[in-house]
Write a protein that holds these residues in place. Sequence first.
Motif, mmCIF file in Angstrom:
data_model
loop_
_atom_site.group_PDB
_atom_site.id
_atom_site.type_symbol
_atom_site.label_atom_id
_atom_site.label_comp_id
_atom_site.label_asym_id
_atom_site.label_seq_id
_atom_site.Cartn_x
_atom_site.Cartn_y
_atom_site.Cartn_z
ATOM 1 N N PRO A 237 1.030 -1.033 0.037
ATOM 2 C CA PRO A 237 -0.058 0.217 -0.280
ATOM 3 C C PRO A 237 0.548 1.081 0.290
ATOM 4 C CG PRO A 237 -0.003 -1.126 1.987
ATOM 5 C CD PRO A 237 0.967 -1.602 1.415
ATOM 6 N N ALA A 238 -0.278 2.238 -0.587
ATOM 7 C CA ALA A 238 0.879 3.385 -0.386
ATOM 8 C C ALA A 238 1.939 4.200 1.209
ATOM 9 C CB ALA A 238 0.338 4.597 -1.017
ATOM 10 N N GLY A 239 2.405 4.663 1.117
ATOM 11 C CA GLY A 239 3.232 5.065 2.610
ATOM 12 C C GLY A 239 3.848 3.971 3.092
ATOM 13 N N TRP A 240 3.883 2.856 2.698
ATOM 14 C CA TRP A 240 4.727 1.493 3.701
ATOM 15 C C TRP A 240 6.218 1.441 2.420
ATOM 16 C CZ3 TRP A 240 3.445 -0.975 8.138
ATOM 17 C CH2 TRP A 240 2.718 -1.015 8.634
ATOM 18 N N SER A 241 7.255 1.764 3.428
ATOM 19 C CA SER A 241 7.532 0.551 2.729
ATOM 20 C C SER A 241 7.814 -1.160 3.013
ATOM 21 C CB SER A 241 9.561 0.661 3.255
ATOM 22 O OG SER A 241 10.040 -0.069 4.489
ATOM 23 N N GLY A 242 8.319 -1.302 1.266
ATOM 24 C CA GLY A 242 8.059 -2.940 1.079
ATOM 25 C C GLY A 242 8.493 -3.907 3.169
ATOM 26 N N LYS A 243 9.606 -4.358 3.474
ATOM 27 C CA LYS A 243 10.280 -4.572 4.062
ATOM 28 C C LYS A 243 9.260 -4.172 5.464
ATOM 29 C CE LYS A 243 13.613 -5.387 7.914
ATOM 30 N NZ LYS A 243 14.885 -5.498 8.079
ATOM 31 N N LEU A 244 8.555 -3.231 5.614
ATOM 32 C CA LEU A 244 7.825 -3.266 7.446
ATOM 33 C C LEU A 244 6.374 -3.639 6.906
ATOM 34 C CD1 LEU A 244 9.479 0.255 8.402
ATOM 35 C CD2 LEU A 244 9.645 -1.647 9.427
ATOM 36 N N TRP A 245 6.230 -3.347 5.771
ATOM 37 C CA TRP A 245 4.360 -3.656 5.142
ATOM 38 C C TRP A 245 4.722 -5.331 5.045
ATOM 39 C CZ3 TRP A 245 -0.772 -3.292 5.860
ATOM 40 C CH2 TRP A 245 -1.095 -4.716 5.491
ATOM 41 N N ALA A 246 5.730 -6.067 4.870
ATOM 42 C CA ALA A 246 5.814 -7.752 5.298
ATOM 43 C C ALA A 246 6.045 -7.937 6.763
ATOM 44 C CB ALA A 246 7.034 -8.272 4.546
ATOM 45 N N VAL A 247 7.324 -7.026 7.669
ATOM 46 C CA VAL A 247 7.028 -7.418 8.660
ATOM 47 C C VAL A 247 5.771 -6.810 9.621
ATOM 48 C CG1 VAL A 247 7.494 -6.310 11.232
ATOM 49 C CG2 VAL A 247 9.226 -6.653 9.561
ATOM 50 N N GLU A 248 4.849 -6.394 9.137
ATOM 51 C CA GLU A 248 2.868 -5.667 10.246
ATOM 52 C C GLU A 248 1.997 -6.733 9.924
ATOM 53 O OE1 GLU A 248 -0.058 -3.633 10.881
ATOM 54 O OE2 GLU A 248 2.219 -3.554 11.406
ATOM 55 N N GLN A 249 2.454 -7.130 8.314
ATOM 56 C CA GLN A 249 1.886 -8.538 7.922
ATOM 57 C C GLN A 249 2.229 -9.868 8.609
ATOM 58 O OE1 GLN A 249 0.335 -8.908 3.728
ATOM 59 N NE2 GLN A 249 2.755 -7.339 3.246
ATOM 60 N N GLY A 250 3.353 -10.036 9.392
ATOM 61 C CA GLY A 250 3.837 -11.157 9.972
ATOM 62 C C GLY A 250 3.235 -10.889 11.440
ATOM 63 N N ILE A 251 3.582 -10.162 11.971
ATOM 64 C CA ILE A 251 3.117 -9.697 13.596
ATOM 65 C C ILE A 251 2.023 -9.588 13.534
ATOM 66 C CG2 ILE A 251 3.202 -8.209 15.152
ATOM 67 C CD1 ILE A 251 5.857 -6.722 14.079
#
Length: 409
Positions: A117-131
């Motif tokens: 999504p807009a406003g996210w870096s790829g790595k942190l968006w993946a981390v968010e989904q994992g958490i």
Amino acid sequence: MGVIVLGLTLLSLAIWLGLLCFWGQFWRTDQQLEVETLYKTSLQSLPVVCAVVPARNEAELIPTSLRSLLLLDYPGSFNVFLVDDRSTDRTANFAEGVAHAVGKPQQLHIISGESLPAGWSGKLWAVEQGIKSASKFAPDYFLLTDADIEHDPGNLRRLVAKAVQEDLDLVSVMVRLRCESFWEKLLIPAFVFFFQKLYPFRWVNNPNNPTAAAAGGSILIAREALERIGGIQVIRQALIDDCALAQAVKKNGGQGDKETRGINKIPSQGRIWLGLSSLTHSLRPYDSLATIWDMVARTAYTQLNYSPLLLLGTLVGMPLIYLVSPVCVILGIVWGNWAIALTGLLGWLLMTFAYYPTIRFYKCSPWFALSLPAIAFLYTLMTLDSALRHWQGRGGAWKGRVYPSSDNL
């Protein structure tokens, strides 16, 4: 002319004396997880831990890194959540095969990453989904790690012991980076040295000092601490996400009450710890000047907050600190001015003395310690190139994505 040169040489020497005496003893390598927890790895309680691993096209490294995660000797409840960030190289298939090969398929949870999504870096968006997926296990801690890290079997046990016994919200280690090729031996120890100079570990580990940093390859963070700062989304635009996370945790420390905590209640004091690891290491190869150059240039200007003034200060300061002394040794000899030559030599020896512990930690030849001026010159050029890439709209390129600046994520 000789007076000006001597003045610059004395200024460079004074800077090194100040760094060695008053800059958090950054040059020492005594903040090591394995040393800190040598006799303190037994736990009365066993917190629940979930590892979150963002992975994008990591089929080459995931068999080794994931195997090390699944074979950690942690005796408590431990699950691994691997977020396949829209890989095109069958990363998820390799991961599933590893889990079955080591007999722990129930311990691995593979999540198919959603579109960025807009406003996210790829790595942190993946981390968010994992958490988010791991939260159903109500973990006491999250282990945030990368897909290129091979963990020592006792790494998690030591991290948890450190966190629990010292009431820490976040424990992180700068894993041992690969240092095999000539270019790795020349430039990788310096990368760690410069990082320690930016964030002296003793200052980071002092709860009364505002300096905060972490190393993204291996971060253990308390769930309560993560919730207290507002979750990963508060740093969703950060390219240097590890340090941003540490700063948020340290800045937003809560007031924990030890006497009212249950067995699995995690203290919320905003206290963090950062050190080195000699056993857990990165598998990522940087076997050429180009690969190391790209690694540094990707975020160097970000580290300067995209500030032209800080860039100018860096372009002036780095030569003053690292190049003046050796250049003045040569000039002093050529001119027959021994005051300049000896002052320059003393400054060069001081920076060599400061760099030597890092060289020894990485088991490189002591001669590399003398090459710090040349190394610093290369890193200065990398920083300049990082700024040029940013101005050309090519900054922050990684895994097929480009992040020009935090404003454009």
